[in-house]
Design a protein around this motif. Structure first.
Motif, PDB file in Angstrom:
ATOM      1  N   ALA A  69     135.653  24.879  41.123  1.00 38.74           N
ATOM      2  CA  ALA A  69     135.398  25.038  42.554  1.00 38.74           C
ATOM      3  C   ALA A  69     134.511  23.920  43.075  1.00 38.74           C
ATOM      4  O   ALA A  69     134.742  23.382  44.178  1.00 38.74           O
ATOM      5  CB  ALA A  69     134.750  26.399  42.809  1.00 38.74           C
ATOM      6  N   ALA A  70     133.486  23.534  42.311  1.00 35.91           N
ATOM      7  CA  ALA A  70     132.601  22.453  42.739  1.00 35.91           C
ATOM      8  C   ALA A  70     133.357  21.134  42.840  1.00 35.91           C
ATOM      9  O   ALA A  70     133.165  20.360  43.792  1.00 35.91           O
ATOM     10  CB  ALA A  70     131.437  22.323  41.765  1.00 35.91           C
ATOM     11  N   THR A  71     134.227  20.865  41.866  1.00 35.31           N
ATOM     12  CA  THR A  71     135.004  19.619  41.896  1.00 35.31           C
ATOM     13  C   THR A  71     135.933  19.580  43.102  1.00 35.31           C
ATOM     14  O   THR A  71     136.057  18.550  43.784  1.00 35.31           O
ATOM     15  CB  THR A  71     135.817  19.490  40.598  1.00 35.31           C
ATOM     16  N   ARG A  72     136.585  20.707  43.385  1.00 35.05           N
ATOM     17  CA  ARG A  72     137.517  20.756  44.511  1.00 35.05           C
ATOM     18  C   ARG A  72     136.782  20.615  45.846  1.00 35.05           C
ATOM     19  O   ARG A  72     137.245  19.911  46.747  1.00 35.05           O
ATOM     20  CB  ARG A  72     138.303  22.065  44.464  1.00 35.05           C
ATOM     21  N   LEU A  73     135.643  21.271  45.991  1.00 30.95           N
ATOM     22  CA  LEU A  73     134.887  21.174  47.241  1.00 30.95           C
ATOM     23  C   LEU A  73     134.309  19.774  47.438  1.00 30.95           C
ATOM     24  O   LEU A  73     134.249  19.272  48.572  1.00 30.95           O
ATOM     25  CB  LEU A  73     133.767  22.214  47.243  1.00 30.95           C
ATOM     26  N   SER A  74     133.892  19.136  46.373  1.00 30.57           N
ATOM     27  CA  SER A  74     133.394  17.763  46.479  1.00 30.57           C
ATOM     28  C   SER A  74     134.496  16.816  46.935  1.00 30.57           C
ATOM     29  O   SER A  74     134.262  15.914  47.764  1.00 30.57           O
ATOM     30  CB  SER A  74     132.828  17.298  45.138  1.00 30.57           C
ATOM     31  N   ALA A  75     135.704  17.019  46.417  1.00 28.92           N
ATOM     32  CA  ALA A  75     136.832  16.184  46.842  1.00 28.92           C
ATOM     33  C   ALA A  75     137.122  16.372  48.327  1.00 28.92           C
ATOM     34  O   ALA A  75     137.375  15.399  49.052  1.00 28.92           O
ATOM     35  CB  ALA A  75     138.067  16.527  46.011  1.00 28.92           C
ATOM     36  N   ARG A  76     137.060  17.605  48.801  1.00 23.67           N
ATOM     37  CA  ARG A  76     137.297  17.858  50.224  1.00 23.67           C
ATOM     38  C   ARG A  76     136.188  17.248  51.082  1.00 23.67           C
ATOM     39  O   ARG A  76     136.459  16.777  52.211  1.00 23.67           O
ATOM     40  CB  ARG A  76     137.395  19.350  50.470  1.00 23.67           C
ATOM     41  N   HIS A  77     134.979  17.272  50.567  1.00 25.73           N
ATOM     42  CA  HIS A  77     133.875  16.658  51.308  1.00 25.73           C
ATOM     43  C   HIS A  77     134.134  15.177  51.528  1.00 25.73           C
ATOM     44  O   HIS A  77     133.945  14.649  52.649  1.00 25.73           O
ATOM     45  CB  HIS A  77     132.572  16.867  50.537  1.00 25.73           C
ATOM     46  N   TYR A  78     134.589  14.476  50.503  1.00 25.85           N
ATOM     47  CA  TYR A  78     134.867  13.049  50.644  1.00 25.85           C
ATOM     48  C   TYR A  78     136.127  12.806  51.461  1.00 25.85           C
ATOM     49  O   TYR A  78     136.236  11.785  52.158  1.00 25.85           O
ATOM     50  CB  TYR A  78     134.990  12.405  49.264  1.00 25.85           C
ATOM     51  N   GLN A  79     137.088  13.723  51.380  1.00 21.82           N
ATOM     52  CA  GLN A  79     138.307  13.567  52.177  1.00 21.82           C
ATOM     53  C   GLN A  79     138.018  13.629  53.670  1.00 21.82           C
ATOM     54  O   GLN A  79     138.718  12.991  54.465  1.00 21.82           O
ATOM     55  CB  GLN A  79     139.324  14.650  51.801  1.00 21.82           C
ATOM     56  N   LEU A  80     137.010  14.381  54.054  1.00 21.43           N
ATOM     57  CA  LEU A  80     136.598  14.422  55.451  1.00 21.43           C
ATOM     58  C   LEU A  80     135.549  13.363  55.774  1.00 21.43           C
ATOM     59  O   LEU A  80     135.573  12.750  56.856  1.00 21.43           O
ATOM     60  CB  LEU A  80     136.027  15.804  55.802  1.00 21.43           C
ATOM     61  N   ALA A 123     132.475  17.079  62.753  1.00 22.56           N
ATOM     62  CA  ALA A 123     132.191  18.483  63.059  1.00 22.56           C
ATOM     63  C   ALA A 123     132.731  19.395  61.965  1.00 22.56           C
ATOM     64  O   ALA A 123     132.062  20.362  61.546  1.00 22.56           O
ATOM     65  CB  ALA A 123     132.801  18.852  64.415  1.00 22.56           C
ATOM     66  N   LEU A 124     133.932  19.126  61.471  1.00 21.50           N
ATOM     67  CA  LEU A 124     134.498  19.934  60.382  1.00 21.50           C
ATOM     68  C   LEU A 124     133.638  19.836  59.127  1.00 21.50           C
ATOM     69  O   LEU A 124     133.423  20.829  58.425  1.00 21.50           O
ATOM     70  CB  LEU A 124     135.922  19.473  60.078  1.00 21.50           C
ATOM     71  N   GLN A 125     133.148  18.653  58.860  1.00 22.35           N
ATOM     72  CA  GLN A 125     132.296  18.471  57.685  1.00 22.35           C
ATOM     73  C   GLN A 125     131.011  19.268  57.808  1.00 22.35           C
ATOM     74  O   GLN A 125     130.504  19.822  56.814  1.00 22.35           O
ATOM     75  CB  GLN A 125     131.999  16.980  57.515  1.00 22.35           C
ATOM     76  N   THR A 126     130.500  19.366  59.030  1.00 25.31           N
ATOM     77  CA  THR A 126     129.273  20.137  59.255  1.00 25.31           C
ATOM     78  C   THR A 126     129.527  21.634  59.151  1.00 25.31           C
ATOM     79  O   THR A 126     128.735  22.375  58.555  1.00 25.31           O
ATOM     80  CB  THR A 126     128.685  19.802  60.635  1.00 25.31           C
ATOM     81  N   ARG A 133     128.308  23.794  49.554  1.00 29.60           N
ATOM     82  CA  ARG A 133     128.994  24.813  48.745  1.00 29.60           C
ATOM     83  C   ARG A 133     129.282  24.290  47.343  1.00 29.60           C
ATOM     84  O   ARG A 133     129.185  25.038  46.355  1.00 29.60           O
ATOM     85  CB  ARG A 133     130.278  25.233  49.444  1.00 29.60           C
ATOM     86  N   ALA A 134     129.642  23.018  47.230  1.00 31.47           N
ATOM     87  CA  ALA A 134     129.886  22.444  45.911  1.00 31.47           C
ATOM     88  C   ALA A 134     128.621  22.452  45.061  1.00 31.47           C
ATOM     89  O   ALA A 134     128.659  22.737  43.853  1.00 31.47           O
ATOM     90  CB  ALA A 134     130.416  21.021  46.053  1.00 31.47           C
ATOM     91  N   GLU A 135     127.492  22.155  45.676  1.00 34.44           N
ATOM     92  CA  GLU A 135     126.228  22.158  44.940  1.00 34.44           C
ATOM     93  C   GLU A 135     125.881  23.558  44.436  1.00 34.44           C
ATOM     94  O   GLU A 135     125.377  23.729  43.318  1.00 34.44           O
ATOM     95  CB  GLU A 135     125.117  21.607  45.825  1.00 34.44           C
ATOM     96  N   LYS A 136     126.138  24.573  45.253  1.00 32.37           N
ATOM     97  CA  LYS A 136     125.882  25.946  44.820  1.00 32.37           C
ATOM     98  C   LYS A 136     126.750  26.313  43.620  1.00 32.37           C
ATOM     99  O   LYS A 136     126.287  26.993  42.689  1.00 32.37           O
ATOM    100  CB  LYS A 136     126.131  26.908  45.974  1.00 32.37           C
ATOM    101  N   HIS A 137     127.996  25.896  43.630  1.00 30.21           N
ATOM    102  CA  HIS A 137     128.870  26.177  42.487  1.00 30.21           C
ATOM    103  C   HIS A 137     128.404  25.428  41.239  1.00 30.21           C
ATOM    104  O   HIS A 137     128.498  25.959  40.119  1.00 30.21           O
ATOM    105  CB  HIS A 137     130.313  25.801  42.825  1.00 30.21           C
ATOM    106  N   ARG A 138     127.898  24.219  41.398  1.00 27.97           N
ATOM    107  CA  ARG A 138     127.380  23.475  40.243  1.00 27.97           C
ATOM    108  C   ARG A 138     126.160  24.180  39.647  1.00 27.97           C
ATOM    109  O   ARG A 138     126.019  24.264  38.416  1.00 27.97           O
ATOM    110  CB  ARG A 138     127.002  22.050  40.660  1.00 27.97           C
ATOM    111  N   ILE A 139     125.288  24.680  40.513  1.00 30.51           N
ATOM    112  CA  ILE A 139     124.105  25.394  40.020  1.00 30.51           C
ATOM    113  C   ILE A 139     124.518  26.662  39.279  1.00 30.51           C
ATOM    114  O   ILE A 139     123.985  26.980  38.203  1.00 30.51           O
ATOM    115  CB  ILE A 139     123.170  25.731  41.198  1.00 30.51           C
TER     116      ILE A 139
END
Length: 208
Positions: A69-80, A123-126, A133-139
């Motif tokens: 989940a963290a890897t997928r959310l990080s990818a979406r963060h960079y995609q935006l 705005a979507l990124q915010t 969310r990715a950081e929470k999954h990593r923790i």
């Protein structure tokens, strides 16, 4: 003529039914009860070990799911994030260049659309908070990994008598972590449980 009789055989005497009954009568009932208690304790110890192994597998699945989940959310963060930065840079450079010269209407429309797209992506990124969310999954994955190593160390070094108290502490830590951990999607669960566990069914039971 006198016949000299040979020496009688001194071999072991066969056990008769009456001898077996005598031996059975000599067994103390306290000894039988002690054997039963000992077998019961061994059975309980083995169930504790099986329980800890099951928890270890579940914790490993949760750790893997949170990492996915963290890897997928990080990818979406960079995609935006990357397109938003690029579009913002294009708009800024175009506006700066148009200060000295007049630009055509089509160029103005293109700049306006680009600026709107950059604002929407920002705005979507915010709102979606992919990085947070990715950081929470990593923790959560790191915490599950700590519990996983704790269970492995307990199974390898603890005596069976100490595993009962150890299991209660591990159960409390898992419950606390599951309460505060972020939610997982069905896709993350499905992908986390795909790798085959070759170690299922093989375990080392600590010696008493």
């Amino acid at each position: 003529m006198h016949i000299k009789r040979g020496r009688e055989h001194d071999g072991p005497r066969s056990c008769t039914m009456s001898d077996a009954d005598d031996v059975h009568d000599e067994v103390d009932e306290d000894d039988l009860s002690e054997v039963g208690v000992r077998e019961s304790v061994v059975g309980q110890d083995e169930r504790i070990v099986d329980l800890l192994i099951d928890w270890k597998h579940r914790v490993e699945d949760r750790k893997r799911a949170h990492l996915l989940a963290a890897t997928r959310l990080s990818a979406r963060h960079y995609q935006l994030g990357v397109p938003a930065v690029v579009l913002s840079a294009i708009v800024g450079s175009t506006v700066f260049a148009s200060l000295d010269t007049s630009i055509e209407l089509g160029a103005k429309v293109a700049v306006g659309i680009t600026s709107v797209l950059a604002a929407v992506l920002a705005a979507l990124q915010t709102v979606l908070r992919y990085a947070e969310r990715a950081e929470k999954h990593r923790i959560a994955a790191a915490q599950y990994n700590t519990i996983h190593r704790h269970i492995e160390l307990s199974l390898a070094t603890r005596e069976l008598d100490a595993l009962v108290e150890e299991a209660a502490d591990i159960r409390a830590r898992i419950d606390e972590l599951e309460t505060g951990a972020p939610d997982l999607t069905a896709r993350a669960w499905r992908e986390a449980r795909q790798p085959a566990r070759s170690f299922i069914g093989s375990r080392a039971v600590p010696s008493r």
